[in-house]
Design a protein around this motif. Structure first.
Motif, short mmCIF file in Angstrom:
data_model
loop_
_atom_site.label_atom_id
_atom_site.label_comp_id
_atom_site.label_asym_id
_atom_site.label_seq_id
_atom_site.Cartn_x
_atom_site.Cartn_y
_atom_site.Cartn_z
N LEU A 152 1.02 -1.22 0.04
CA LEU A 152 0.02 0.13 0.00
C LEU A 152 0.93 1.20 0.00
CD1 LEU A 152 -2.82 -0.77 2.82
CD2 LEU A 152 -2.91 -1.01 0.20
N ASP A 153 0.56 2.34 -0.69
CA ASP A 153 1.04 3.65 -0.65
C ASP A 153 -0.18 4.42 -0.84
OD1 ASP A 153 2.82 5.88 -0.97
OD2 ASP A 153 3.95 5.02 -2.44
N THR A 154 0.21 5.71 -0.63
CA THR A 154 -0.87 6.91 -0.84
C THR A 154 -0.76 7.40 -2.25
OG1 THR A 154 0.39 8.40 0.29
CG2 THR A 154 -0.94 7.42 1.52
N ALA A 155 -1.94 7.63 -2.77
CA ALA A 155 -2.04 8.12 -4.21
C ALA A 155 -1.93 9.67 -4.20
CB ALA A 155 -3.32 7.73 -5.02
N ILE A 156 -2.44 10.27 -3.17
CA ILE A 156 -2.35 11.70 -3.23
C ILE A 156 -1.60 12.11 -2.21
CG2 ILE A 156 -3.81 13.81 -2.99
CD1 ILE A 156 -6.29 12.27 -4.10
N ASP A 158 -0.56 14.69 -0.43
CA ASP A 158 -0.91 15.99 0.21
C ASP A 158 -0.64 16.22 1.69
OD1 ASP A 158 -2.78 14.20 1.35
OD2 ASP A 158 -4.51 15.43 0.59
N GLY A 159 0.21 15.43 2.15
CA GLY A 159 0.56 15.42 3.51
C GLY A 159 -0.18 14.40 4.39
N THR A 160 -1.13 13.60 3.88
CA THR A 160 -2.06 12.80 4.72
C THR A 160 -1.09 11.62 4.59
OG1 THR A 160 -3.48 12.03 2.58
CG2 THR A 160 -4.27 13.86 4.39
N ARG A 161 -1.33 10.72 5.58
CA ARG A 161 -0.30 9.65 5.81
C ARG A 161 -1.04 8.24 5.72
NH1 ARG A 161 2.48 12.20 10.81
NH2 ARG A 161 3.14 10.20 11.45
N LEU A 162 -0.39 7.42 5.62
CA LEU A 162 -0.89 5.83 5.34
C LEU A 162 -2.04 5.64 6.62
CD1 LEU A 162 -0.86 2.83 4.48
CD2 LEU A 162 1.04 2.65 6.49
N PHE A 163 -1.44 6.11 7.78
CA PHE A 163 -2.46 5.63 8.92
C PHE A 163 -3.76 6.75 8.64
CE2 PHE A 163 1.47 3.57 11.53
CZ PHE A 163 1.06 2.57 10.89
N ASP A 164 -3.61 7.49 8.23
CA ASP A 164 -4.75 8.46 8.32
C ASP A 164 -5.98 7.85 7.49
OD1 ASP A 164 -3.55 10.74 9.43
OD2 ASP A 164 -2.73 11.61 7.63
N HIS A 165 -5.50 7.12 6.58
CA HIS A 165 -6.49 6.34 5.60
C HIS A 165 -6.86 5.04 5.95
CE1 HIS A 165 -6.30 9.72 3.01
NE2 HIS A 165 -4.82 9.70 3.02
N VAL A 166 -5.72 4.20 6.41
CA VAL A 166 -6.06 2.84 6.76
C VAL A 166 -5.31 2.84 8.10
CG1 VAL A 166 -5.44 0.44 6.12
CG2 VAL A 166 -5.63 2.07 4.45
N PRO A 167 -6.09 2.82 9.62
CA PRO A 167 -5.42 2.82 10.61
C PRO A 167 -4.64 1.64 10.82
CG PRO A 167 -7.82 2.53 10.69
CD PRO A 167 -7.43 2.80 9.30
N PRO A 168 -3.94 1.57 11.98
CA PRO A 168 -2.84 0.64 12.24
C PRO A 168 -3.52 -0.75 12.32
CG PRO A 168 -2.06 2.42 13.66
CD PRO A 168 -3.42 2.93 12.73
N LEU A 184 4.83 -11.17 0.83
CA LEU A 184 5.70 -9.98 1.68
C LEU A 184 4.71 -8.80 1.84
CD1 LEU A 184 9.06 -9.97 -0.03
CD2 LEU A 184 8.61 -10.76 2.16
N ALA A 185 4.61 -8.22 2.92
CA ALA A 185 3.66 -7.09 3.07
C ALA A 185 4.64 -5.60 3.06
CB ALA A 185 2.99 -6.96 4.31
N ALA A 186 4.06 -4.90 2.25
CA ALA A 186 5.07 -3.89 2.03
C ALA A 186 4.16 -2.55 2.50
CB ALA A 186 5.80 -3.55 0.55
N LEU A 187 4.41 -1.23 3.02
CA LEU A 187 3.69 -0.43 3.59
C LEU A 187 4.44 0.98 3.36
CD1 LEU A 187 1.83 -1.83 6.68
CD2 LEU A 187 0.75 -1.26 4.40
N ALA A 188 3.83 1.86 2.82
CA ALA A 188 4.32 3.22 2.64
C ALA A 188 3.35 4.16 2.50
CB ALA A 188 5.00 3.38 1.11
N GLY A 189 3.62 5.52 2.48
CA GLY A 189 2.52 6.72 2.23
C GLY A 189 2.91 7.54 3.19
N THR A 204 5.53 -5.49 9.26
CA THR A 204 5.48 -5.15 8.06
C THR A 204 6.94 -5.96 7.65
OG1 THR A 204 4.38 -3.09 8.80
CG2 THR A 204 5.82 -2.96 6.87
N ASP A 205 6.87 -6.18 6.50
CA ASP A 205 8.25 -6.82 5.73
C ASP A 205 9.09 -5.40 5.19
OD1 ASP A 205 7.91 -9.49 6.12
OD2 ASP A 205 5.97 -9.13 5.05
N ILE A 206 8.27 -4.75 4.69
CA ILE A 206 9.25 -3.81 3.71
C ILE A 206 8.45 -2.40 4.13
CG2 ILE A 206 9.84 -2.67 1.45
CD1 ILE A 206 9.57 -5.66 0.38
N VAL A 207 9.24 -1.18 4.56
CA VAL A 207 8.69 0.33 4.63
C VAL A 207 9.12 0.74 3.49
CG1 VAL A 207 10.40 0.94 6.52
CG2 VAL A 207 8.24 2.13 6.18
N GLY A 208 8.29 1.44 2.87
CA GLY A 208 8.70 2.37 1.61
C GLY A 208 8.79 4.09 1.94
#
Ligand code: G3H
Length: 251
Positions: A152-156, A158-168, A184-189, A204-208
């Motif tokens: 998962l990454d964020t598309a926009i 604009d300062g909003t973060r991964l956890f703003d959209h998909v909470p922990p 593997l589970a990769a998270l970014a945003g 999480t396996d990979i943080v971007g």
């Protein structure tokens, strides 16, 4: 947890090379073409040559449309150019079936050329803002397509973060589903240092990352700074130690 850093070109990749001991994967993208914007084949090749041979190079194929043939051919371009992690952002896919169709074509194109290359199916934490497939569907899409990782990454940006959209808690479910399918589970945003605690705890396996290791925390105007990469890694290591202490040994 592996650290994936996204330079925007050869110059920044050289800065990544200076911090090579602190990162695990160099991810070639072109941020001005989108969150997972694809860079030129010759840039992937130059970056492959510029970073130490033991560091895998990843390349994004773009925020792609629902066009399996087009995307498969682009993915082949990325792997031929030297990338061994091929990331596809399923921007134009509105259903899991569309995502699976695109990813199956990518997996075939990539693995026919280089069987050991890893294919990453990426969705967007802020999918509700752009009308694409639900983020929690990604592990199933990746697994059914024969990919190696769900991301998962964020598309926009604009300062909003991964956890703003998909909470922990939901990210934890994403990781659980990916692992249950052997992915593997990769998270970014716009991940910040403060997010590393929860990201570590959920497995999480990979943080971007890009913005958090750029000057001023600015992924567009700022440049990747080797000392910020080192500081980010130091915090990852600290969180990993803390988590290990808090986790009872399983025999
Ligand atoms: O794949 C990772 C992305 O480049 C993350 O970029 P960001 O941290 O600026 O959102």
């Amino acid at each position: 947890m592996l650290l994936l850093i996204s330079p925007d070109g050869v110059e920044e990749a050289l800065d990544c090379a200076k911090a090579a001991e602190h990162l695990d994967i160099v991810d070639v993208k072109k941020p001005d073409e989108g969150s997972l914007g694809a860079n030129f084949p010759w840039v992937i090749r130059e970056i492959r040559d510029a970073v130490p041979a033991d560091k895998p190079v990843s390349a994004t194929v773009g925020d792609v449309p629902y066009k399996p043939g087009t995307v498969a051919q682009a993915a082949l371009g990325a792997v031929v150019s030297g990338a061994t992690y091929i990331k596809v952002g399923l921007y134009g896919c509105t259903t899991p079936e569309q995502g699976i169709e695109v990813m199956r074509a990518v997996v075939r194109a990539v693995k026919d050329h280089r069987p050991e290359a890893l294919v990453v199916a990426s969705g967007y934490a802020d999918a509700h803002r752009i009308g694409c497939v639900n983020p929690l569907a990604l592990p199933d899409i990746a697994a059914r397509a024969g990919a190696d990782a769900a991301m998962l990454d964020t598309a926009i940006k604009d300062g909003t973060r991964l956890f703003d959209h998909v909470p922990p808690d939901s990210c934890a479910e994403f990781v659980r589903r990916a692992h249950a399918s052997g992915l593997l589970a990769a998270l970014a945003g716009s991940v910040k240092r403060d997010d590393l605690g929860p990201l570590t705890r959920i497995g999480t396996d990979i943080v971007g990352v890009r913005g958090a290791v750029c000057s001023g925390g600015d992924r567009n105007a700022g440049r990747i700074q080797p000392h910020l990469v080192a500081a980010f890694r130091a915090e990852m290591d600290r969180q990993a130690r803390e988590h290990a202490v808090g986790t009872p040994a399983v025999n």
